[in-house]
Structures are given as structure tokens and as C-alpha cells.
Design a protein around this motif. Structure first.
Motif, PDB file in Angstrom:
ATOM      1  N   PRO B  40       0.846  -1.194   0.000  1.00 45.18           N
ATOM      2  CA  PRO B  40       0.000   0.000   0.000  1.00 45.18           C
ATOM      3  C   PRO B  40       0.880   1.241   0.000  1.00 45.18           C
ATOM      4  O   PRO B  40       1.999   1.204   0.534  1.00 45.18           O
ATOM      5  CB  PRO B  40      -0.781  -0.118   1.312  1.00 45.18           C
ATOM      6  CG  PRO B  40      -0.716  -1.568   1.694  1.00 45.18           C
ATOM      7  CD  PRO B  40       0.582  -2.076   1.155  1.00 45.18           C
ATOM      8  N   ARG B  41       0.380   2.302  -0.607  1.00 50.42           N
ATOM      9  CA  ARG B  41       1.150   3.536  -0.774  1.00 50.42           C
ATOM     10  C   ARG B  41       1.862   3.966   0.506  1.00 50.42           C
ATOM     11  O   ARG B  41       1.225   4.179   1.532  1.00 50.42           O
ATOM     12  CB  ARG B  41       0.172   4.632  -1.210  1.00 50.42           C
ATOM     13  CG  ARG B  41       0.814   5.825  -1.844  1.00 50.42           C
ATOM     14  CD  ARG B  41      -0.241   6.871  -2.154  1.00 50.42           C
ATOM     15  NE  ARG B  41       0.344   8.186  -2.027  1.00 50.42           N
ATOM     16  CZ  ARG B  41       0.962   8.815  -3.018  1.00 50.42           C
ATOM     17  NH1 ARG B  41       1.006   8.283  -4.203  1.00 50.42           N
ATOM     18  NH2 ARG B  41       1.493   9.993  -2.831  1.00 50.42           N
ATOM     19  N   GLY B  42       3.173   4.046   0.444  1.00 50.75           N
ATOM     20  CA  GLY B  42       3.965   4.530   1.575  1.00 50.75           C
ATOM     21  C   GLY B  42       4.215   3.501   2.661  1.00 50.75           C
ATOM     22  O   GLY B  42       4.916   3.784   3.628  1.00 50.75           O
ATOM     23  N   ALA B  43       3.624   2.308   2.535  1.00 45.00           N
ATOM     24  CA  ALA B  43       3.737   1.307   3.601  1.00 45.00           C
ATOM     25  C   ALA B  43       5.175   0.829   3.787  1.00 45.00           C
ATOM     26  O   ALA B  43       5.949   0.790   2.834  1.00 45.00           O
ATOM     27  CB  ALA B  43       2.852   0.108   3.288  1.00 45.00           C
ATOM     28  N   VAL B  44       5.522   0.481   5.005  1.00 47.64           N
ATOM     29  CA  VAL B  44       6.808  -0.148   5.282  1.00 47.64           C
ATOM     30  C   VAL B  44       6.549  -1.460   6.028  1.00 47.64           C
ATOM     31  O   VAL B  44       5.498  -1.634   6.651  1.00 47.64           O
ATOM     32  CB  VAL B  44       7.744   0.761   6.124  1.00 47.64           C
ATOM     33  CG1 VAL B  44       8.069   2.045   5.379  1.00 47.64           C
ATOM     34  CG2 VAL B  44       7.140   1.075   7.484  1.00 47.64           C
ATOM     35  N   LEU B  45       7.497  -2.376   5.909  1.00 51.13           N
ATOM     36  CA  LEU B  45       7.352  -3.677   6.551  1.00 51.13           C
ATOM     37  C   LEU B  45       8.391  -3.790   7.652  1.00 51.13           C
ATOM     38  O   LEU B  45       9.569  -3.527   7.426  1.00 51.13           O
ATOM     39  CB  LEU B  45       7.566  -4.778   5.509  1.00 51.13           C
ATOM     40  CG  LEU B  45       7.608  -6.211   6.043  1.00 51.13           C
ATOM     41  CD1 LEU B  45       6.252  -6.654   6.571  1.00 51.13           C
ATOM     42  CD2 LEU B  45       8.091  -7.168   4.948  1.00 51.13           C
ATOM     43  N   LEU B  46       7.934  -4.178   8.826  1.00 52.12           N
ATOM     44  CA  LEU B  46       8.863  -4.433   9.922  1.00 52.12           C
ATOM     45  C   LEU B  46       8.983  -5.937  10.139  1.00 52.12           C
ATOM     46  O   LEU B  46       7.975  -6.606  10.379  1.00 52.12           O
ATOM     47  CB  LEU B  46       8.360  -3.772  11.219  1.00 52.12           C
ATOM     48  CG  LEU B  46       9.199  -4.113  12.461  1.00 52.12           C
ATOM     49  CD1 LEU B  46      10.576  -3.470  12.387  1.00 52.12           C
ATOM     50  CD2 LEU B  46       8.474  -3.694  13.736  1.00 52.12           C
ATOM     51  N   LEU B  47      10.208  -6.458  10.000  1.00 45.19           N
ATOM     52  CA  LEU B  47      10.456  -7.833  10.440  1.00 45.19           C
ATOM     53  C   LEU B  47      10.912  -7.722  11.881  1.00 45.19           C
ATOM     54  O   LEU B  47      12.038  -7.294  12.151  1.00 45.19           O
ATOM     55  CB  LEU B  47      11.563  -8.494   9.612  1.00 45.19           C
ATOM     56  CG  LEU B  47      11.317  -8.780   8.140  1.00 45.19           C
ATOM     57  CD1 LEU B  47      12.319  -9.827   7.638  1.00 45.19           C
ATOM     58  CD2 LEU B  47       9.910  -9.274   7.892  1.00 45.19           C
TER      59      LEU B  47
END
Lengths: 369, 369
Positions: B40-47
Motif C-alpha cells: 500500500p502507498r507509503g507502507a513499510v514492513l517491519l520484520l
């Protein structure tokens, strides 16, 4: 035209020097274009101590839509693919001109490129230019406004032609594609942003991306589009009702959003706080119970980017100036039912010049199509 | 499908831990999509240490083209506009899970965001994840290849239909728009990159952006297009001659580029060095005296981005693996006269499986249209 760019660079250079930096590296494409007349893919602009350089990979694109590099600027063309390489080359060139400090756009430059500049030119003190160029871009000159005006005319034309065609039974996706084709046919460089066409329960959703849903009798149809003309981007949004007899809830909701949008437009004057524009529109919707679902902003600046400063929202700081083009675009979306958005691009003008100049002139009456 | 994403994240987590980082923040959109199923626009993923989170501003876009976030992933939705805010929130969430170190994508994250994370979470040690996700993305699974295959079929269809229509007298711009409309009509999410149509003296130029020049009798016409299907991008390029009797120089040049492209294609096998593919094609053109004007690369990987690793160029390091989709796209442009480009997307396969799999199957005979 050349003087325009040289003057802009002089203004920026003054700010830079005031901030203690001898040279500046501009990497954000819209900022490069603003200061250099064109922003070839990956190009960066160096404001040097002795001369300004546009550092690019390969010769610039010659299509008129891409702009033309200011002739008073020296082109420094490097072979091979661009990317971080160009920023590093520019830092090298800054050093060669004797700079001991370089202001960079920390909000655009990646950590990796920043680090690479630091290791290639360890004697350069790197500072942050911040959003200095974005701030220069807020107030437009008449040449820039004229590009926005032409873009708005093109968008009005494309929308007007669509309304003359048969809509029932066509999908959101096809209507959006047709609008984009018409924009280009009428002379746009391209769409200013992905065209949004929303019908039925989708209508009124901000930034809705077109689906395969077909237009049906009784639907609200909301459309948001814009043209890019010589790099400048405008937008217009309208909502229509399909069929001859809008339901009562549709008329009521339309009148409400129209009143909110008018309240916002009427606040556009030099000296008005950004948040006051937002509040004027927002409180109309709020007092009708639509407060919680409202978007974060009632409008925003437009120019070389479709969403730039100022941000017309409840927490925005600052006041409008003359010659600032902004959108006013309140909307209400009722989940499962649909909704209304009305969006104009206007230029802030003093009362003595006739008040805000409306660029997107398609009617805002509720048309039943 | 959910397991695919979880497996990819596990592979990345292993690399991270090996590099000494407890958690990772993925910000580059194609990388987020690869690991989370959607970006999604601008989303970041945190592992994270305890759980993985997709941090987004607002609910994800539900169109199939945008993908669907992996259901085994928790969505962390924040109100308001995205941007740096989301990266900072993710760093906060990493700390809340007990991480003392966080690997970030320094080649994507801006200096300003990196600095903001540092000041919001000063106890986090920030490391560089490098291009770890890009490296995982090089070898594709059969699901990914199947998306590329469908995209290539769509591009072949769009191109085939164009060839059945009348071309003489139409502008490059209109032909490009028509191709893009046909891509979407046949089910593409959209074009994989701006469609290039070049005629006459423009033909054969890599990445030529369409102009208002009209197709004339006797022209070379070179076309390069691609479809995006479920996020995956392929490309095809062909050159045709307009009219019934190509000139001798046109036939000679076409045969030469065809021979170069075939030489490159024939090198595609697991274990071949990237630079050997480049060299095979390049030396055919070089020995005919076209060396100096050649592009930096003969081909490149494709996938969630149209230009990804591997880079098939003279200085590239590394060897092809099975299941790596690449383009092979030599071309020659003679200034003032025009030229030829031939571009295919193929998947590297072992000899035992029949050798390279050609995805773009439109004929490479010199068609006179």
C-alpha cells in the motif's frame, strides 16, 4: 526564459550562503526542473561557487513536455547509467570549484548516496538544504500559472466530452482510460495523476482506483482527473448522478458537499491561515455529522507536483500568499452507499484583482446524466 | 499463497540475524510487496523479533492489481498521511518488541528519515540491510514466472492487433496510446513502463519517448512495450519496416541486430557469467563497426520492477541461475537514419528443461507492413 531560472538559482544561492553553505546539490526531480528548466532522468543540479552545472547521464530528452535545460547552465554529461553516480560526480565537481561545504536535500537523498558522497569527498562538510526549493516553489509566476490554466482547460475539455457520451454500462476502468486518452488528444503531456472514476458504492472515495464496476442507473459517479502541461499539474473533481431523478439523500449530500467546498473557496485570500481554509470547509461537513470520516486535508498546493505545499489541513502552519495555486476538495463517502467529491484548482488572488481565480470551470451544478 | 511470503521473510530474517541485526525495516515498495504480498502507498514492513508488521497509512487498496497483504501478517494502520512518519512508527514498534538493532535499506531510505529514526529511537543501533531483498528477488518461483508469462501474452496480443491496423500517417504518440489501451483491455494492470514507439530517424533509439512524428512509407518502426500483470513486468521490442520493399541497408542492419540478439539469447543458461551474455551480443555489433554507440547493457532482469538485477553488461559480476527472467535487447541507432531494436523477455532454464524459455513470442522476422 533563461533569466527566470537564473533568478531562481540566485534566490536559492542567497539562502544557501545565509545558511553557511558554499554550494548546493539539488536531487529531487521537481526541484531540479524548477531551477534548471528540465530534469533529465536521474539528473542532479549543482549550484557551485563559480558555476552551476546540470549533471546528467546522456543527453536530455528533447520532447517539449520534458522542458529544455536553461541555456545559461552548463551540461555535464556522464556516460553510463545514472543513480547515485551522478550525485557523487556532482560532489566531486563542487570540490573542484573550491567548495568546502555542500548543502544536500536530506529529505530526498538516500543514506547510501549521502555516505558515498562523504567517502568520495571527505573534505566537504555536508549540510541539509531542507525544503528550501519547495518553499521557493510555493508562489508561482504568471508563466507557471498560465501552464496550470492551460492544463485546467484541457481537463475541462476532456471531462466535458465524456459527459456527452453514454455512461451507463461502461466500467470505471474504461471511463478512466478514455479520459486519459482525451487529455493527451487535447495536448496534455499526460495525466497529472492516475485518473479516478468511481461509481455506485465507490463514489466519493478519495483517490479511488478504477475497478471493473459498471455505471448503473441511480448511481453517483465521481470523477477526478488532471492534466500535466509543460510539467505543471492541476486537478478537477466532479460528482454526477446517473438517471433523471436523483434520490433525496443524493441531493442533500450533494448540496452539503457543495456548501463545504464553497466555504473553502471563499476563504482563499492572501493572508488567510491554511488551517482556516480547512476549517471553513470542514465545519460544514462536521456540523452535519460527517466529521469522523473526513480526509486529513481539505486541499493542497499544485505545481510541478500534484501534491505540494501548502497543505490545507487542521494542523498546517502558515498563511496563503497571492499567486499560490491550491485545490479545494472536500468529499463525503458513506460506506456501502457512495458519496460526493467536488474538487477545483484555484489561484489565490487579492480582492482587488477579483479574488480567487477558478481554473477548473466545469459546472458544479448537480448534473443528472 | 501466505506460506510463500512467510518463507521469503524467514529467508530474509536469517540473513539479518547472520548480519547481526535483530529486526529489519523494509521501505522500498517492490521489496515490501515481495515480502508482504502488497505494498500500500507509503507502507513499510517491519520484520520484528516477535512478529512482522505491515505499517500503512489507511486501509490497503483492494484492487487485485495491487496484491493482497499476506494474511499471516499483522496490519498496523496509522491515520494521516504516510511518508517518513511510517518509518518512524515502525522503528518504535521494533523497540517495543525488544530489538536493539534494526537493519534498514540505506539505498532507499532518505537521510532525513534515517535521522528521524535515530532521534526517536536513539537506543536502536541502525545497520544497513543493503540489497538483501533485491538479491532474494533475482530467482523467481513458478508463480512469479506465470505472472510474467501472462504479461508477455498480453503484450504479444496488443502488438499483434496493432500490426493488423493501418499505420502510415499515424503519430508515434497515438500508436503508443493505442498499445497501452489494448494492454489494459487484455487484462494488464497497466503498462510496465512508458510505451516507446519510434519511427523514421527516431527508430532504434532505446527508451525513445513518442513524439508527434507520423509513420511514413519506407520508415523503420520500432516499438517497445510491456504489460504489468499482478505486479510483474515484462517487455518486448520489435522493429518493422513500412512499405513493401525495405532498402538494402535496412535488411542488412536488421539481420545484424537479429544475429546479435540471437547470440545473446543462446548464451542464457545456468552458470553463464552475466558479462558473457553481454559480450556474445555486443561483439556481433562491434565487429560490424557499431561498437561505440552501443548502450551500457544488453539486457537486465525483470520482475516486480522493469529493470532489476541481474544487469547484463560488460562489467557485471555474477552468473545466471535457473528461473531468472531477463531481457535480451540489443539495438543499433544510426543518427539521422534510424535503426533497429529487438527485445525479448526470456527465463533461464537448464538445457535438460529445453533451454531458455521465450516469453515474448511475436515473430522476429522482418515484417514489411
Amino acid at each position: 526564459m533563461s533569466e527566470v531560472y537564473a533568478t531562481r538559482r540566485t534566490r536559492l544561492r542567497d539562502r544557501c550562503h545565509a545558511g553557511g553553505s558554499a554550494a548546493a546539490l539539488i536531487s529531487r526531480p521537481a526541484n531540479v526542473r524548477y531551477l534548471a528548466g528540465a530534469a533529465p532522468r536521474g539528473a542532479v543540479l549543482l549550484l557551485g561557487e563559480r558555476e552551476d552545472l546540470l549533471v546528467c547521464a546522456g543527453p536530455p530528452d528533447e520532447r517539449p513536455a520534458e522542458g529544455r535545460p536553461d541555456e545559461s547552465l552548463r551540461l555535464h554529461t556522464l556516460p553510463g547509467p545514472g543513480g547515485g553516480f551522478l550525485a557523487i560526480a556532482a560532489a566531486d565537481l563542487a570540490t573542484a570549484q573550491g567548495a568546502d561545504s555542500l548543502a544536500v536535500e536530506e529529505h530526498h537523498l538516500t543514506v547510501a548516496r549521502h555516505r558515498a558522497i562523504g567517502s568520495v569527498a571527505p573534505e566537504l562538510r555536508l549540510a541539509d538544504l531542507g525544503t528550501a526549493v519547495e518553499q521557493l516553489r510555493v508562489v508561482k509566476d504568471e508563466e507557471e500559472i498560465s501552464c496550470l490554466r492551460i492544463g485546467a482547460e484541457i481537463a475541462d475539455q476532456a471531462l466535458g466530452e465524456l459527459l456527452e457520451s453514454i455512461l451507463v454500462g461502461r466500467t470505471e476502468r474504461h471511463l478512466a482510460l478514455e479520459l486519459e486518452r482525451r487529455l493527451v488528444d487535447h495536448g496534455a503531456d499526460g495525466p497529472a495523476f492516475p485518473t479516478s472514476v468511481a461509481t455506485g458504492a465507490n463514489s466519493g472515495r478519495r483517490g479511488h482506483r478504477p475497478t471493473d464496476r459498471r455505471v448503473e442507473e441511480g448511481d453517483f459517479l465521481s470523477v477526478c482527473l488532471g492534466a500535466t502541461y509543460r510539467g505543471y499539474r492541476c486537478e478537477i473533481g466532479r460528482t454526477f448522478v446517473i438517471g433523471t431523478s436523483p434520490a433525496d439523500w443524493q441531493i442533500e449530500l450533494y448540496d452539503l458537499v457543495f456548501a463545504a467546498q464553497r466555504a473553502g473557496r471563499e476563504m482563499l485570500a492572501p493572508g488567510t491561515a491554511y488551517r482556516e481554509v480547512d476549517r471553513a470547509a470542514r465545519q460544514v461537513l462536521d456540523s452535519a455529522g460527517h466529521g469522523p470520516g473526513l480526509p486529513a486535508l481539505i486541499g493542497h498546493g499544485v505545481g510541478l507536483e500534484i501534491d505540494e505545499d501548502p497543505q490545507l489541513g487542521p494542523t498546517a502552519m502558515g498563511k496563503l500568499d497571492a499567486c499560490v495555486p491550491v485545490t479545494v476538495e472536500p468529499g463525503v463517502h458513506l460506506p456501502g452507499r457512495g458519496g460526493v467529491r467536488i474538487d477545483d484548482t484555484l489561484v489565490v488572488r487579492p480582492e482587488a484583482d477579483g479574488g480567487p481565480e477558478l481554473l477548473t470551470i466545469t459546472t458544479k451544478e448537480l448534473l443528472a446524466l
